[in-house]
Design a protein around this motif. Structure first.
Motif, PDB file in Angstrom:
ATOM      1  N   GLN A   1     -53.158   4.933 -24.955  1.00  0.00           N
ATOM      2  CA  GLN A   1     -54.199   5.797 -25.490  1.00  0.00           C
ATOM      3  C   GLN A   1     -54.026   6.000 -26.989  1.00  0.00           C
ATOM      4  OE1 GLN A   1     -53.677   9.251 -22.991  1.00  0.00           O
ATOM      5  NE2 GLN A   1     -55.239   8.576 -21.547  1.00  0.00           N
TER       6      GLN A   1
ATOM      7  N   ASN B   1     -48.893   4.883 -20.575  1.00  0.00           N
ATOM      8  CA  ASN B   1     -50.298   5.262 -20.650  1.00  0.00           C
ATOM      9  C   ASN B   1     -50.599   6.001 -21.951  1.00  0.00           C
ATOM     10  OD1 ASN B   1     -52.971   5.533 -19.647  1.00  0.00           O
ATOM     11  ND2 ASN B   1     -52.517   7.613 -18.956  1.00  0.00           N
TER      12      ASN B   1
ATOM     13  N   LEU C   1     -61.420  12.324 -11.563  1.00  0.00           N
ATOM     14  CA  LEU C   1     -61.278  11.692 -12.872  1.00  0.00           C
ATOM     15  C   LEU C   1     -62.461  11.969 -13.777  1.00  0.00           C
ATOM     16  CD1 LEU C   1     -59.753   8.203 -11.950  1.00  0.00           C
ATOM     17  CD2 LEU C   1     -58.578  10.266 -12.742  1.00  0.00           C
TER      18      LEU C   1
ATOM     19  N   ALA D   1     -58.475   3.493 -16.489  1.00  0.00           N
ATOM     20  CA  ALA D   1     -57.857   4.386 -15.504  1.00  0.00           C
ATOM     21  C   ALA D   1     -56.376   4.579 -15.812  1.00  0.00           C
ATOM     22  CB  ALA D   1     -58.026   3.819 -14.100  1.00  0.00           C
ATOM     23  N   PRO D   2     -55.812   5.711 -15.382  1.00  0.00           N
ATOM     24  CA  PRO D   2     -54.372   5.917 -15.535  1.00  0.00           C
ATOM     25  C   PRO D   2     -53.611   4.913 -14.681  1.00  0.00           C
ATOM     26  CG  PRO D   2     -55.509   7.955 -14.916  1.00  0.00           C
ATOM     27  CD  PRO D   2     -56.470   6.843 -14.719  1.00  0.00           C
TER      28      PRO D   2
ATOM     29  N   THR E   1     -61.020  15.341 -15.481  1.00  0.00           N
ATOM     30  CA  THR E   1     -59.729  15.309 -16.153  1.00  0.00           C
ATOM     31  C   THR E   1     -59.057  13.978 -15.887  1.00  0.00           C
ATOM     32  OG1 THR E   1     -57.578  16.411 -16.368  1.00  0.00           O
ATOM     33  CG2 THR E   1     -58.537  16.334 -14.173  1.00  0.00           C
ATOM     34  N   THR E   2     -58.260  13.540 -16.832  1.00  0.00           N
ATOM     35  CA  THR E   2     -57.560  12.263 -16.698  1.00  0.00           C
ATOM     36  C   THR E   2     -56.061  12.500 -16.747  1.00  0.00           C
ATOM     37  OG1 THR E   2     -59.384  11.128 -17.817  1.00  0.00           O
ATOM     38  CG2 THR E   2     -57.301   9.942 -17.616  1.00  0.00           C
TER      39      THR E   2
END
Length: 446
Positions: free
Chosen positions: A128, A124, A46, A77-78, A49-50
């Motif tokens: 964002q 998600n 993480l 967090a995802p 990359t996410t």
């Protein structure tokens, strides 16, 4: 319309055959999937990359899926979907209560698994998007604070910034020293289509033709240049009229070709840069005298924005002063002193050669004297104002003052660096550089 990017998923499962099966399923459905075998590897993954969602087995050596769920910061967090052949209703309920998005039992039904993962990824991305919107609105309110005022010139300038922010057009900012050109450049970038893209500010007066290509273009096989690192973002050329002519030629080539040739390379590398430039000089005079290339000027001045000096914004002075006094009162943890008629008269009779920057400094001096129960705006305006306990050298005095001011601003804004930079009247990049240069520990002020 921007094409929707494929969903991304991080698969965590110690069973190799299960990882391969899940990879095949998700990639055939158009996902970008990455698989790892241990939950302990997730935190390292993480960093770089996410993914949109994490799909994790429950029972694994070392760290279980439930322990992984507990270790993640749910605010950033995802979402995580757990999958297990050993699941039961109590485990599923506990997982959901602990923050899991969903729980799937093996053997899984592919269509249901894809549906759950898609819903998690959609949620998600929406989260964002909402975060970016809140940041955008915060920056918009920041624009109003940075360009505070109701005079016609300032109202028109704010409207022009909003109109131009989401376009790639080149903008030339003109205005006297202290009128806020770099802050306007940041506003054009931050309110644009990609505020998270790089913002590279270059002081053109400090650029050297001898080192320009190495620093900006990079060296083949050794280091990447600053322009390549900023690709996709904004290039801010400050003090463009002071740029060495040899460097101007190199900049012109980059702007025209949208590519750079690293030192030692055979083929150029494409770059995409939105160019904003600034100067406090007359660009026509600089071009006619040969200090500024006319062909470069024609590339930079597609749109010209002129920032008015403070002496032409008399009606805004009191409003600006009240704003700065309130900001510095918060930084220094005191109550802002009221502005008496004599204070207002002193401000309106002053010419403000340093413009908004000078007014901000005057307000800070006023707050510093107010801490001792003395002072007025008139004494704060005077250039011979003395502060107690000044170090022996100017460099030490400036460093000590900056340490105290930045530290108090970080504390007042609870570590939010964008808000701290805005309160100090500097860009985020400048703030970061000062923190490093002064050896400050941000956490020590919180």
């Amino acid at each position: 319309m921007t094409e929707k990017q494929p969903y991304t998923v991080l698969i965590v499962d110690d069973d190799k055959s299960m990882r391969e099966s899940l990879l095949d399923l998700l990639e055939s459905a158009g996902w970008r999937a990455t698989a790892i075998s241990r939950a302990q590897q997730v935190s390292d993954h993480l960093v770089n990359t996410t993914p949109d969602v994490i799909l994790s087995d429950v029972r694994m050596p070392g760290m279980s899926g439930l322990e992984l769920l507990a270790s993640l910061d749910k605010s950033i967090a995802p979402p995580i979907v757990l999958i297990s052949a050993h699941g039961d209703i109590p485990m599923a309920v506990q997982a959901i209560q602990d923050g899991a998005y969903g729980f799937i039992e093996k053997p899984y039904e592919p269509r249901r698994l894809l549906t759950v993962l898609t819903h998690a990824a959609d949620q998600n991305r929406m989260r964002q998007s909402n975060t970016r919107l809140r940041d955008r609105l915060f920056k918009l309110s920041g624009l109003d604070r940075v360009l505070l005022g109701q005079t016609d010139a300032i109202v028109a300038l704010r409207e022009e910034i909003m109109d131009l922010a989401d376009t790639p057009v080149a903008v030339l900012l003109q205005g006297d020293t202290g009128t806020g050109k770099e802050l306007v450049a940041h506003a054009l970038h931050d309110l644009g289509t990609d505020p998270d893209a790089p913002f590279l500010a270059l002081n053109c007066a400090a650029l050297s033709a001898d080192t320009f290509e190495t620093e900006m273009f990079g060296i083949e096989g050794q280091s990447g240049g600053r322009l390549l690192a900023a690709s996709g973002g904004t290039l801010f050329l400050d003090e463009i009229c002071s740029c060495p002519l040899a460097v101007q030629a190199k900049l012109l080539r980059v702007i025209e070709d949208q590519q750079v040739l690293p030192v030692g390379a055979v083929s150029p590398v494409p770059v995409k840069l939105r160019v904003i430039s600034a100067t406090n000089e007359d660009v026509a005079e600089a071009a006619n005298s040969g200090r500024l290339r006319k062909d470069l000027l024609f590339r930079l001045n597609t749109i010209v924005l002129t920032l008015p000096p403070l002496k032409l914004r008399r009606d805004d002075i009191t409003l600006l002063a009240a704003h700065f006094l309130a900001d510095y009162a918060q930084v220094y943890e005191i109550e802002a002193p009221p502005m008496e008629p004599d204070d207002i008269a002193a401000m309106l009779s002053h010419d403000w050669p340093g413009n908004v920057r000078e007014l901000r400094n005057v307000c800070e001096r006023r707050i510093l004297t107010a801490r001792r129960g003395v002072g007025s705006m008139q004494t704060a305006i005077q250039s011979d104002t003395h502060l107690d306990d000044v170090p022996d050298t100017l460099r030490e005095a400036v460093a000590a003052f900056e340490r105290e001011l930045i530290g108090k601003a970080i504390k007042a804004h609870k570590g939010r660096m964008d808000a701290t930079a805005e309160a100090l009247g500097i860009g985020r990049r400048t703030l970061n550089e000062k923190i490093v240069k002064l050896g400050l520990d941000k956490d020590a002020f919180l």
